[in-house]
Design an enzyme around this catalytic site. Structure first.
Site, short mmCIF file in Angstrom:
data_model
loop_
_atom_site.label_atom_id
_atom_site.label_comp_id
_atom_site.label_asym_id
_atom_site.label_seq_id
_atom_site.Cartn_x
_atom_site.Cartn_y
_atom_site.Cartn_z
N ASP A 52 40.83 14.43 -43.43
CA ASP A 52 40.90 12.91 -43.70
C ASP A 52 39.23 12.48 -43.71
O ASP A 52 38.52 13.34 -43.34
CB ASP A 52 41.55 12.21 -42.68
CG ASP A 52 41.59 10.84 -42.88
OD1 ASP A 52 41.84 10.08 -44.02
OD2 ASP A 52 41.18 9.99 -42.03
N SER A 53 38.99 11.36 -44.29
CA SER A 53 37.73 10.69 -44.32
C SER A 53 37.32 10.68 -42.76
O SER A 53 36.00 10.70 -42.53
CB SER A 53 37.62 9.74 -44.97
OG SER A 53 38.50 8.67 -44.48
N HIS A 80 45.11 4.81 -42.11
CA HIS A 80 44.69 3.99 -41.06
C HIS A 80 45.70 3.02 -40.50
O HIS A 80 45.67 2.55 -39.57
CB HIS A 80 43.42 3.48 -41.17
CG HIS A 80 42.23 4.27 -40.90
ND1 HIS A 80 41.90 5.31 -41.65
CD2 HIS A 80 41.02 4.01 -40.27
CE1 HIS A 80 40.56 5.89 -41.36
NE2 HIS A 80 40.08 5.03 -40.43
N CYS A 116 47.55 3.78 -46.69
CA CYS A 116 46.19 4.29 -46.22
C CYS A 116 46.67 4.81 -44.72
O CYS A 116 47.34 4.14 -44.06
CB CYS A 116 45.25 3.16 -45.87
SG CYS A 116 43.87 3.44 -45.17
N CYS A 155 44.77 11.91 -46.32
CA CYS A 155 43.90 10.89 -46.74
C CYS A 155 44.23 10.29 -48.26
O CYS A 155 44.46 11.02 -49.37
CB CYS A 155 42.33 11.17 -46.81
SG CYS A 155 41.22 9.86 -47.52
N GLU A 178 38.67 0.83 -37.23
CA GLU A 178 37.79 1.89 -36.72
C GLU A 178 37.18 1.24 -35.62
O GLU A 178 36.60 1.67 -34.72
CB GLU A 178 36.98 2.08 -37.56
CG GLU A 178 37.68 2.97 -38.86
CD GLU A 178 37.12 4.44 -39.19
OE1 GLU A 178 35.95 4.77 -38.72
OE2 GLU A 178 37.96 5.38 -39.40
N1 DGL Z 1 42.29 7.22 -44.54
C1 DGL Z 1 41.82 6.78 -45.77
C2 DGL Z 1 43.07 6.58 -46.81
O1 DGL Z 1 44.27 7.00 -46.41
C3 DGL Z 1 41.33 5.58 -45.45
C4 DGL Z 1 39.78 5.56 -45.03
C5 DGL Z 1 38.69 5.38 -45.71
O2 DGL Z 1 38.48 4.40 -46.46
O3 DGL Z 1 37.83 6.38 -45.54
O4 DGL Z 1 42.99 6.09 -47.85
#
Ligand code: DGL
Length: 301
Positions: free
Chosen positions: A30-31, A214, A212, A93, A178
């Site tokens: 993931d990012s 998050h 997403c 992600c 975050e």
């Molecule tokens: N985890 C990323 C997603 O599912 C979003 C976080 C980011 O923007 O890096 O899109």
């Protein structure tokens, strides 16, 4: 990071728990932290496998970045997983799945690792999401990058051609999560704002997907602001069920996945910060290591 503490990733690779008998953990990328909400469900559903998690926190968020940048960063991370011995990598992600997965699968894998596989989170979600809707009106909440890619409408229409898909980008939600701003008036404000915009587009939406990784941390808050008869869907379980199915259909990959029931965590930013935040996403204490992916410096500490 001192020179003494720098360890080649290959020394990680040589740890018995990381790769043995030609087997290695399943890579989960993931990012940043969001993929931990997916990893949590993978561990719940498939606890006997080992998992190697990499969060590219040093370069997150990906959500507003260009296709080229997300592709470059994601490919770099995928190569890192391959160097660790992983045969299977999940892009946990949505932004990376939307902007990089297809190119990696079609252009890069045949050249760099034809026997390895990279999977995303969009397909496992879109192939079932239509079954949750009574009236075929589906709302997608995601980052700007995922929304602009149109991946969700395109993929959902392949499996459920009659559905109507409405999208809303929620650029403030990742920074709020975050920064642990989960139960604050600011979060209420942005959730209300984005849900209002989504339902302006599709007043009859009866299923809302958090596209997403998050966003599951905001699930309770989002639920508070949703009409009672609207179903709110998160992806982790869908991805875990899909992975179980994939492994049962691909013994050539499954046999290369190690099974010690362990999870290893890496981040491209400060490990201590990662550990402090990660517990919230993973639901259990996390001990990570730093990995420097800059060219010529692929080290962990
Ligand atoms: N985890 C990323 C997603 O599912 C979003 C976080 C980011 O923007 O890096 O899109």
């Amino acid at each position: 990071m001192s020179q003494e503490s720098a360890v080649s990733p290959y020394s990680y690779r040589n740890q018995p728990s990381a790769i043995s008998d030609g087997k290695a953990p399943i890579g989960v990328f993931d990012s940043g932290y969001g993929g931990l909400t997916v990893l949590k469900e993978l561990v719940n559903t498939l606890p006997h496998y080992d998992y190697l998690y990499l969060g590219d926190n040093g370069r997150a968020p990906y959500g507003n970045r260009s296709f080229e940048t997300v592709y470059d960063y994601t490919l770099e991370c995928v190569k890192w997983f391959f160097e660790q011995g992983c045969s299977l990598v999940i892009l946990a992600c949505n932004t990376a799945s939307a902007k990089a997965l297809r190119s990696i699968q079609q252009n890069d894998l045949p050249q760099i690792a034809p026997d390895k596989r990279v999977l995303g989170v969009i397909r496992p979600t879109t192939e079932v999401i239509g079954t949750y809707s009574e009236n075929g009106e589906i709302g997608i909440l995601a980052t700007k990058g995922t929304v602009n890619s149109e991946s969700y409408p395109i993929e959902i229409h392949k499996f459920f051609p009659e559905t109507r898909v409405y999208q809303e980008a929620c650029p403030m939600w990742v920074p709020l999560v975050e920064n642990n701003e989960i139960n604050t008036p600011a979060t209420d404000f942005f959730i209300k704002k984005n849900l209002h915009a989504l339902f302006q587009k599709g007043p009859k939406i009866d299923v809302v997907l958090l596209a997403c990784t998050h966003y599951p941390l905001l699930k309770d808050k989002i639920q508070e602001h949703l009409p009672i008869d609207v179903k709110l869907i998160t992806q982790g379980e869908l991805v875990a069920n899909s992975l179980a199915d994939y492994l049962s259909r691909h013994p050539e990959i499954e046999q290369r996945c190690s099974r010690n029931g362990q999870q290893h965590f890496f981040t491209t930013d400060a490990a201590e910060d990662f550990d402090n935040h990660a517990t919230l996403f993973f639901g259990a204490p996390v001990k990570s290591r730093f990995v420097d992916l800059s060219p010529g410096k692929e080290t962990v500490s």
